[in-house]
Design a protein around this motif. Structure first.
Motif, PDB file in Angstrom:
ATOM      1  N   ALA C 348       0.829  -1.212   0.000  1.00 44.10           N
ATOM      2  CA  ALA C 348       0.000   0.000   0.000  1.00 44.10           C
ATOM      3  C   ALA C 348       0.857   1.253   0.000  1.00 44.10           C
ATOM      4  O   ALA C 348       0.457   2.293  -0.515  1.00 44.10           O
ATOM      5  CB  ALA C 348      -0.936  -0.006   1.198  1.00 44.10           C
ATOM      6  N   THR C 349       2.050   1.178   0.582  1.00 46.28           N
ATOM      7  CA  THR C 349       2.935   2.342   0.613  1.00 46.28           C
ATOM      8  C   THR C 349       3.327   2.772  -0.802  1.00 46.28           C
ATOM      9  O   THR C 349       3.521   3.956  -1.080  1.00 46.28           O
ATOM     10  CB  THR C 349       4.201   2.011   1.433  1.00 46.28           C
ATOM     11  N   MET C 350       3.417   1.795  -1.709  1.00 48.61           N
ATOM     12  CA  MET C 350       3.828   2.127  -3.073  1.00 48.61           C
ATOM     13  C   MET C 350       2.739   2.884  -3.832  1.00 48.61           C
ATOM     14  O   MET C 350       3.025   3.531  -4.841  1.00 48.61           O
ATOM     15  CB  MET C 350       4.182   0.841  -3.827  1.00 48.61           C
ATOM     16  N   TYR C 351       1.509   2.764  -3.337  1.00 49.03           N
ATOM     17  CA  TYR C 351       0.380   3.387  -4.031  1.00 49.03           C
ATOM     18  C   TYR C 351       0.574   4.905  -4.109  1.00 49.03           C
ATOM     19  O   TYR C 351       0.828   5.567  -3.108  1.00 49.03           O
ATOM     20  CB  TYR C 351      -0.900   3.042  -3.261  1.00 49.03           C
ATOM     21  N   ARG C 352       0.528   5.436  -5.322  1.00 49.64           N
ATOM     22  CA  ARG C 352       0.671   6.871  -5.562  1.00 49.64           C
ATOM     23  C   ARG C 352       1.992   7.421  -5.045  1.00 49.64           C
ATOM     24  O   ARG C 352       2.069   8.555  -4.588  1.00 49.64           O
ATOM     25  CB  ARG C 352      -0.476   7.645  -4.938  1.00 49.64           C
ATOM     26  N   GLY C 353       2.993   6.613  -5.072  1.00 48.35           N
ATOM     27  CA  GLY C 353       4.302   7.127  -4.703  1.00 48.35           C
ATOM     28  C   GLY C 353       5.039   7.588  -5.938  1.00 48.35           C
ATOM     29  O   GLY C 353       4.446   7.861  -6.985  1.00 48.35           O
ATOM     30  N   SER C 354       6.360   7.691  -5.788  1.00 42.22           N
ATOM     31  CA  SER C 354       7.197   8.014  -6.924  1.00 42.22           C
ATOM     32  C   SER C 354       8.277   6.948  -6.897  1.00 42.22           C
ATOM     33  O   SER C 354       9.280   7.085  -6.225  1.00 42.22           O
ATOM     34  CB  SER C 354       7.777   9.412  -6.751  1.00 42.22           C
ATOM     35  N   ILE C 355       8.026   5.884  -7.621  1.00 40.75           N
ATOM     36  CA  ILE C 355       8.814   4.672  -7.374  1.00 40.75           C
ATOM     37  C   ILE C 355      10.053   4.642  -8.239  1.00 40.75           C
ATOM     38  O   ILE C 355      10.000   4.731  -9.464  1.00 40.75           O
ATOM     39  CB  ILE C 355       7.935   3.421  -7.595  1.00 40.75           C
ATOM     40  N   TRP C 356      11.174   4.528  -7.540  1.00 37.53           N
ATOM     41  CA  TRP C 356      12.473   4.617  -8.196  1.00 37.53           C
ATOM     42  C   TRP C 356      13.109   3.239  -8.113  1.00 37.53           C
ATOM     43  O   TRP C 356      13.495   2.789  -7.039  1.00 37.53           O
ATOM     44  CB  TRP C 356      13.316   5.661  -7.454  1.00 37.53           C
ATOM     45  N   LEU C 357      13.229   2.572  -9.269  1.00 38.19           N
ATOM     46  CA  LEU C 357      13.650   1.171  -9.249  1.00 38.19           C
ATOM     47  C   LEU C 357      15.178   1.039  -9.262  1.00 38.19           C
ATOM     48  O   LEU C 357      15.757   0.516 -10.209  1.00 38.19           O
ATOM     49  CB  LEU C 357      13.036   0.421 -10.431  1.00 38.19           C
ATOM     50  N   GLN C 358      15.800   1.516  -8.223  1.00 34.43           N
ATOM     51  CA  GLN C 358      17.229   1.280  -8.058  1.00 34.43           C
ATOM     52  C   GLN C 358      17.437  -0.088  -7.420  1.00 34.43           C
ATOM     53  O   GLN C 358      16.501  -0.709  -6.912  1.00 34.43           O
ATOM     54  CB  GLN C 358      17.849   2.369  -7.174  1.00 34.43           C
ATOM     55  N   THR C 359      18.687  -0.540  -7.395  1.00 36.12           N
ATOM     56  CA  THR C 359      18.980  -1.886  -6.881  1.00 36.12           C
ATOM     57  C   THR C 359      18.365  -2.171  -5.505  1.00 36.12           C
ATOM     58  O   THR C 359      17.741  -3.215  -5.323  1.00 36.12           O
ATOM     59  CB  THR C 359      20.493  -2.120  -6.846  1.00 36.12           C
ATOM     60  N   PRO C 360      18.514  -1.263  -4.525  1.00 30.64           N
ATOM     61  CA  PRO C 360      17.924  -1.591  -3.210  1.00 30.64           C
ATOM     62  C   PRO C 360      16.420  -1.829  -3.301  1.00 30.64           C
ATOM     63  O   PRO C 360      15.886  -2.720  -2.636  1.00 30.64           O
ATOM     64  CB  PRO C 360      18.226  -0.352  -2.365  1.00 30.64           C
ATOM     65  N   MET C 361      15.734  -1.050  -4.153  1.00 31.74           N
ATOM     66  CA  MET C 361      14.290  -1.230  -4.287  1.00 31.74           C
ATOM     67  C   MET C 361      13.992  -2.570  -4.954  1.00 31.74           C
ATOM     68  O   MET C 361      13.018  -3.248  -4.618  1.00 31.74           O
ATOM     69  CB  MET C 361      13.695  -0.080  -5.107  1.00 31.74           C
ATOM     70  N   LEU C 362      14.853  -2.981  -5.890  1.00 33.33           N
ATOM     71  CA  LEU C 362      14.633  -4.284  -6.518  1.00 33.33           C
ATOM     72  C   LEU C 362      14.777  -5.404  -5.492  1.00 33.33           C
ATOM     73  O   LEU C 362      14.035  -6.387  -5.514  1.00 33.33           O
ATOM     74  CB  LEU C 362      15.615  -4.494  -7.672  1.00 33.33           C
ATOM     75  N   TYR C 363      15.707  -5.235  -4.580  1.00 32.32           N
ATOM     76  CA  TYR C 363      15.821  -6.213  -3.497  1.00 32.32           C
ATOM     77  C   TYR C 363      14.551  -6.195  -2.645  1.00 32.32           C
ATOM     78  O   TYR C 363      14.060  -7.241  -2.215  1.00 32.32           O
ATOM     79  CB  TYR C 363      17.043  -5.927  -2.618  1.00 32.32           C
ATOM     80  N   ALA C 364      14.043  -4.996  -2.395  1.00 30.82           N
ATOM     81  CA  ALA C 364      12.832  -4.905  -1.580  1.00 30.82           C
ATOM     82  C   ALA C 364      11.662  -5.613  -2.268  1.00 30.82           C
ATOM     83  O   ALA C 364      10.904  -6.348  -1.632  1.00 30.82           O
ATOM     84  CB  ALA C 364      12.493  -3.448  -1.313  1.00 30.82           C
ATOM     85  N   LEU C 365      11.534  -5.405  -3.586  1.00 31.14           N
ATOM     86  CA  LEU C 365      10.428  -6.065  -4.299  1.00 31.14           C
ATOM     87  C   LEU C 365      10.636  -7.579  -4.322  1.00 31.14           C
ATOM     88  O   LEU C 365       9.682  -8.352  -4.162  1.00 31.14           O
ATOM     89  CB  LEU C 365      10.316  -5.507  -5.720  1.00 31.14           C
ATOM     90  N   SER C 366      11.896  -8.007  -4.494  1.00 26.01           N
ATOM     91  CA  SER C 366      12.172  -9.447  -4.433  1.00 26.01           C
ATOM     92  C   SER C 366      11.795  -9.990  -3.069  1.00 26.01           C
ATOM     93  O   SER C 366      11.226 -11.073  -2.949  1.00 26.01           O
ATOM     94  CB  SER C 366      13.650  -9.736  -4.674  1.00 26.01           C
ATOM     95  N   PHE C 367      12.134  -9.220  -2.048  1.00 28.12           N
ATOM     96  CA  PHE C 367      11.784  -9.636  -0.690  1.00 28.12           C
ATOM     97  C   PHE C 367      10.281  -9.856  -0.586  1.00 28.12           C
ATOM     98  O   PHE C 367       9.826 -10.880  -0.082  1.00 28.12           O
ATOM     99  CB  PHE C 367      12.231  -8.565   0.306  1.00 28.12           C
ATOM    100  N   LEU C 368       9.495  -8.876  -1.083  1.00 22.49           N
ATOM    101  CA  LEU C 368       8.035  -9.014  -0.983  1.00 22.49           C
ATOM    102  C   LEU C 368       7.569 -10.304  -1.643  1.00 22.49           C
ATOM    103  O   LEU C 368       6.750 -11.034  -1.110  1.00 22.49           O
ATOM    104  CB  LEU C 368       7.356  -7.814  -1.654  1.00 22.49           C
ATOM    105  N   PHE C 369       8.128 -10.581  -2.816  1.00 16.58           N
ATOM    106  CA  PHE C 369       7.759 -11.784  -3.554  1.00 16.58           C
ATOM    107  C   PHE C 369       8.137 -13.034  -2.751  1.00 16.58           C
ATOM    108  O   PHE C 369       7.308 -13.898  -2.483  1.00 16.58           O
ATOM    109  CB  PHE C 369       8.497 -11.758  -4.894  1.00 16.58           C
ATOM    110  N   LEU C 370       9.405 -13.104  -2.338  1.00 18.16           N
ATOM    111  CA  LEU C 370       9.911 -14.330  -1.719  1.00 18.16           C
ATOM    112  C   LEU C 370       9.368 -14.515  -0.311  1.00 18.16           C
ATOM    113  O   LEU C 370       8.986 -15.613   0.091  1.00 18.16           O
ATOM    114  CB  LEU C 370      11.442 -14.307  -1.684  1.00 18.16           C
TER     115      LEU C 370
END
Lengths: 332, 242, 581
Positions: C348-370
């Protein structure tokens, strides 16, 4: 080493993508519970991942100066994702708990078989005193296993029956099942127990009631009139010797039995050598700690001292039949 | 407010003037603390947390005790009668007295009476020593009759009306004495540590490192000593009196 | 704001100069000064180096395990060696890597910076923690020298009372390294309670701090129990005191109760700080206030507390009473709920944010998935009847790798990338970073999803050999682990490269809003802050964080080398831009 084709992943007739074929009365319950949780999880998981990916693309940063307005927290949303999962897990709990209780209580008419576990084998004893290394059970008949361990913790696991129970030293543990299909199924030990843990396997042979009775009355295949070398071969499997001692010359947990009988200059850990004559072999079985062969550990259980004289003789005859030194005129 | 602000002068990262509030830099104040009060509070909270870990360490053993006693109540009752409750009781009194003296030591340092506090700390150490001497006699009385922890357990003979030999007929008597020796042993280890700790504090008190404004170490050692005392208060009835 | 600006200007100038004169890495250099340092940042780095070595060794052991299992029968080692290898993999990963990992590395480095303190409350204790940890590591080596350990990381009695020459050393090592964990936890609790900067209220604590706080509670309360358990096991082997070994009249199931009373909460020691890092990453790279701040903060504490009441779910088939199993199962579900709340809130935090897909964020998204998979499979093994089938199979192995590796390690990697500029003052290579995330993500799923399937099909864990029908899945798992390993080695490679050749980082390359980015130079001062910061807003209030937007670091952090932008050359650019417009 080659990767098998993808069709093998489904294991042909060995069950679904997730589960092996169920062959007991409890299996369908466990399976439907498993599949229910899997599907609900998959739906929720796909929802979370899709939302995540959608947001990541839809609200992707457009400029370094983006300053999005903070969004208001929604009480309703937050409460809903506390309440809905709670209801779901309680549902699952209730279901799992009922099946678990059913697993725990054996029906009163259950047929009782004793199981003994030790490093690294199983021995099953039936009410009439017959013993076997593979487990024979009649189909469509509740069977209660009364299990004990001689050394460390083992665990009795039949994947096809969806049952498992730890076998703990110094106490009896129980598990029951009712097989619904005839055939052979694996028994695994699932509590880590040392070197040959992964070899501590047996087979459940589910047969019809009449076949079972026949097998049982024959005393697990009559052994009284059996010639000694043949009885020895049977015992080699039944008593689990084959887990640790090979017949093809390769070293396992213990020394191989091939060409062992009569072998001169058999090296011991203390530097001495012995000739592997009948006396030595008998001592090695009954009192395994007395002499240790060089390069091996003192790990053989002492439980074989309960073998009868005839059984010991049979094992030694079996070794003799498989030894090149047997003709050298040693002993009888 | 403009969003494209890369070229503007940065706004103020908020800061305080706290650092300039050090009126006088006290010698005992470590650089990363703002005030002695903060330093003292931190040390005290830290000590309390440490005491919690100690309580949990002992509670593991109390659980083992409770479980085995539940399983073998009769054995535990017989085995416990071989312990001398007079000596145990005397030790309880000794430790309680030592707790009292260390509390008084803190009281006097707060009042600024350094030497009085020093002598009370010495008294505490002496009482701890008495405790250990009594414990020593208790242990040797057991060892003489083959009452050892664990595998060496081989009870025999009688002494002072206690029939040690009879213990041999109780299957789980070794468990009782294993638990007895482990618990009192670890407790005894804590007593020794406490003696060293208070000895160190006493020497610093003697050299005048502490005063009515700064006595953190004494207070914390006192807390520790109270815990050692408290553990014994539980051990005594459970092991000697059941 | 205007009146404050002038004061800040002066503060900044000082800051600027000091950054040239001394940063914490240049301050008191030399090996001896490092070994006696009381600077939490340097201790964090010392921990990072030690843990990286442990992770490397344990990771190589894991690859050896997978290689052995690539086909039936003996592949590269015999059964006894295999048993020692998987045991060491487990022990090193759990006790010497995952338990200390995030708190000891990133917690040490970041915690005082984030709450505006000059150091942790007890710097000397902090250093002692590292030394105690190292003693534990040395004793582990001794255990290998004296005959190795083949008990599995769980040390179940009576097997562990009878086997292997190294068990005594190993259990002592765990006893000792437990103190390192207690010291860290104790230090953090006191620091968070007593050392916060003015204005840093509990509601303004960054969520990483909340995660560490909950972790520390578990560390302080649970670790003594593993201490006494290991001590009793040691006494059992030396004196034969017979508490756990049935041959001496003890009870092996009691050992399991003791062991899991620590080791289940220990799982939360590993995952709670990872939750904290997740909140930081998602908030910063979505530039959005975290959704449900209070729910996330309090659910961490709730998990820490409930975590103490569920240890029995490891023992559904051990012979504990059915009633206990049922109660433990119920409480286990209750833990699933706060974990679920967190996942929903992060999305929900990502909703209407300004999402910057740098490496740390990619790890965060992987974390959510895994982690979500890890969580759901956790629910599965908590279902009483199903757990009977899944217990001690590869399903459990898959589940805890999804949580521990897919959760904790992914968060640690994300956190390391995120704070890398602050720790080293240099940027890593973003392209290689993204490639590595991809490799790790793909390799991880290939390795461990197959293990879930294997387990459901009945493949028991800790097996040196297996029946033929499991071979195909084992092969996929092994090849997946090579991809995973390649990804991790890539991280190691570009990490080391960046230490020497990486571009200089700016003070706030991610435009984050917590104190370590806004009030600290690119490389922090030895005492963190030149002036103690005054906190006036929440940690993720980007809409209030003018200093974030005013600073440089809006780009990749690559273009500018200094922490403070110089207004003079910038002015004409603005003029040009406005004239274009």
């Amino acid at each position: 080493m080659q990767l098998n084709t993808i069709t093998d992943l489904n294991m042909g007739d060995q069950g679904t993508f997730w589960l092996p074929d169920g062959a007991s009365t409890i299996a369908p319950e466990v399976d439907s519970l498993f599949m229910f949780v899997t599907w609900v999880s998959t739906i929720l998981f796909v929802g979370v991942v899709l939302a995540m990916l959608y947001f990541a693309i839809r609200y992707r940063r457009k400029s370094p100066g983006d300053r999005p307005q903070p969004i208001k927290e929604s009480k309703i949303l937050e409460i809903s994702w506390i309440v809905v999962p709670t209801i779901l897990v309680l549902l699952v709990f209730n279901w799992g708990f009922k099946s678990f209780v059913k697993m725990g209580v054996a029906p009163p008419n259950a047929y009782e078989i004793r199981a003994e576990a030790w490093k690294w084998n199983w021995r099953f004893t039936y009410p009439n005193g017959t013993t076997s290394q593979d487990l024979y059970v009649p189909v469509n008949q509740p069977v209660k296993m009364k299990m004990s361990s001689q050394d460390v913790i083992h665990s009795f696991f039949v994947p096809a029956f969806r049952v498992k129970k730890d076998v703990v030293p110094n106490r009896y543990s129980q598990v029951w099942f009712e097989a619904t299909e005839t055939g052979n199924f694996d028994v695994f030990c699932t509590e880590y127990c040392g070197t040959a843990h992964s070899d501590m396997m047996a087979t459940v042979k589910v047969v019809s009631q009449s076949e079972f009775n026949e097998w049982l009355e024959s005393g697990g295949g009559a052994t009284d009139d059996m010639p000694l070398p043949e009885l020895g071969e049977l015992l080699y499997e039944q008593q689990g010797c084959q887990t640790c001692h090979s017949m093809d010359g390769s070293p396992k947990v213990g020394p191989t039995w091939k060409d062992l009988y009569g072998k001169p200059n058999h090296p011991m850990a203390d530097g001495s050598t012995v000739t592997a004559d009948e006396d030595y072999l008998k001592e090695a079985i009954v009192e395994p700690g007395a002499k240790i062969v060089e390069g091996y550990q003192n790990v053989m259980p002492a439980s074989y001292s309960s073998l009868s004289e005839r059984e010991l003789a049979a094992l030694i005859e079996f070794m003799k039949a498989n030894s090149q030194y047997a003709e050298d005129g040693s002993g009888s | 407010m403009a969003t494209d602000t890369t070229t503007e002068t940065p706004a103020a990262p908020a800061q305080t003037e706290v650092d300039h509030h050090h009126e006088e830099h006290l010698s005992h104040l470590q650089h990363h603390f703002v005030s002695s009060e903060q330093q003292f509070d931190s040390a005290k909270l830290g000590m309390w947390l440490f005491l919690i870990t100690e309580v949990l360490l002992f509670s593991g053993m109390f659980v083992a005790y409770a479980v085995f006693r539940q399983w073998h109540p009769e054995t535990f009752s017989v085995a416990s009668q071989t312990l001398d409750w007079h000596l145990g009781g005397l030790n309880t009194v000794v430790l309680l007295a030592s707790s009292f003296t260390i509390a008084l030591a803190i009281h006097y340092i707060q009042k600024g009476e350094t030497m009085r506090s020093f002598w009370l700390q010495i008294t505490t150490i002496s009482l701890a020593g008495v405790f250990l001497v009594i414990k020593y006699f208790e242990y040797t009385a057991k060892f003489e009759h083959g009452v050892f922890p664990g595998a060496m357990f081989d009870p025999h003979g009688t002494a002072h009306g206690v029939d040690y030999g009879a213990l041999a007929s109780y299957a789980y008597a070794p468990q009782f004495f294993s638990i007895y020796f482990v618990m009192t042993g670890i407790h005894g280890f804590h007593v020794v540590v406490g003696m060293i700790l208070i000895g160190w504090i006493a020497s610093r008190t003697y050299r005048g490192h502490f005063n009515s404004e700064y006595y953190t170490h004494i207070e914390l050692s006192g807390l520790y000593w109270h815990l050692v005392d408290l553990v014994w208060i539980f051990l005594f009835p459970l092991l000697y009196l059941v | 704001m205007d009146s404050a600006t002038k004061g800040a200007e002066v503060g900044h100038e000082e800051h600027h100069d000091e950054a040239h004169d001394q940063n914490y890495l240049q301050y008191e250099p030399g090996i001896w000064n490092w070994l006696t340092t009381k600077d939490h940042k340097k201790i964090g780095i010392m921990y990072a180096v030690s843990l990286a070595v442990v992770f490397l060794v344990a990771g190589v052991l894991a690859l050896m395990v997978r290689t052995e299992l690539v086909s039936q029968g003996e592949t590269i080692m015999d059964a006894d060696t295999y048993n020692q290898v998987f045991t060491m993999h487990g022990i090193l990963m759990v006790f010497l890597f995952l338990v200390p990992s995030i708190p000891a590395i990133l917690g040490n480095f970041v915690l005082p910076l984030q709450i505006g303190a000059k150091d942790v409350a007890f710097p000397r204790l902090n250093l002692a923690s590292w030394y105690v940890y190292m003693i534990g590591a040395i004793m582990t080596c001794a255990a290998l020298y004296f005959g190795g350990v083949d008990t599995g990381w769980t040390f179940y009695t009576p097997y562990s009372s009878t086997t292997g020459g190294g068990v005594l050393w190993m259990t002592s090592a765990i006893f000792v390294s437990g103190f390192a964990s207690i010291f860290t936890g104790l230090n953090f609790i006191v620091t968070i309670h007593k050392m916060r900067a003015p204005g840093m209220t509990w509601n303004r604590l960054p969520l990483f701090i909340w995660g560490l706080y909950a972790t520390s509670i578990v560390q302080v309360l649970a670790t003594p129990v593993i201490g006494i358990t290991m001590l009793l096991l040691i006494l059992e082997r030396t004196l034969g005191i017979g508490i756990f070994d049935p041959a001496l009249g003890g009870d092996p199931v009691l050992f399991q109760h003791f062991f899991w009373f620590y080791s289940h909460p220990a799982v939360y020691i590993m995952i709670l700080p990872a939750f904290g890092i997740m909140s930081e990453l998602i908030a910063t790279f979505s530039r959005q206030r975290i959704f449900g701040y209070r729910a996330i903060a309090l659910s961490s504490v709730a998990i820490a507390m409930l975590g103490f009441l569920v240890w029995g779910h490891h023992m559904f088939v051990s012979g504990q009473s059915a009633i206990s199993s049922i109660i433990f199962s119920l409480i286990t579900y209750l833990i699933g709920i706060p974990s679920g709340i967190k996942v929903f809130n992060w999305v929900a935090t990502m909703y209407r944010g300004s999402i910057w897909l740098q490496t740390p964020m990619l790890y965060a998204l992987s974390f959510l998935f895994l982690f979500t998979i890890g969580g759901f499979t956790g629910i599965m093994v908590g279902v009483l009847a199903v757990d009977v089938h899944l217990h001690d199979t590869y399903y459990v192995v898959g589940h805890f790798h999804y949580v521990m590796m897919g959760g904790s390690v992914m968060a640690l990697l994300g956190g390391m990338h995120y704070w890398w500029p602050k720790i080293t003052g240099r940027m890593y290579n973003e392209t290689l970073g993204k490639i590595a995330v991809f490799l790790i993500f793909v390799g991880f799923n290939a390795t461990f999803f197959t293990q879930l399937v294997l387990g459901a099909k009945g493949m028991p864990r800790r097996y040196y050999d297996y029946v033929e029908r499991f071979e195909a899945l084992h092969q996929i798992s092994t090849y997946g682990s090579y991809i995973l390993g390649a990804g991790l080695f890539l991280v190691l490679f570009y990490g080391l490269y960046s230490l020497f050749y990486g571009e200089k980082a700016s003070a706030n390359p991610w435009a984050a809003a917590t104190l370590e980015w806004t009030n600290v130079a690119a490389l922090p001062d030895p005492h963190n802050f030149v002036r103690t910061p005054l906190v006036t807003r929440g940690p993720y209030d980007f809409h209030l964080a003018d200093e974030v937007f005013g600073g440089d670091g809006m780009g990749d952090g690559a273009t500018k080398t200094l922490d403070v932008p110089e207004p003079a050359p910038a002015a004409p650019e603005t003029a040009e831009e406005s004239s274009k417009a």
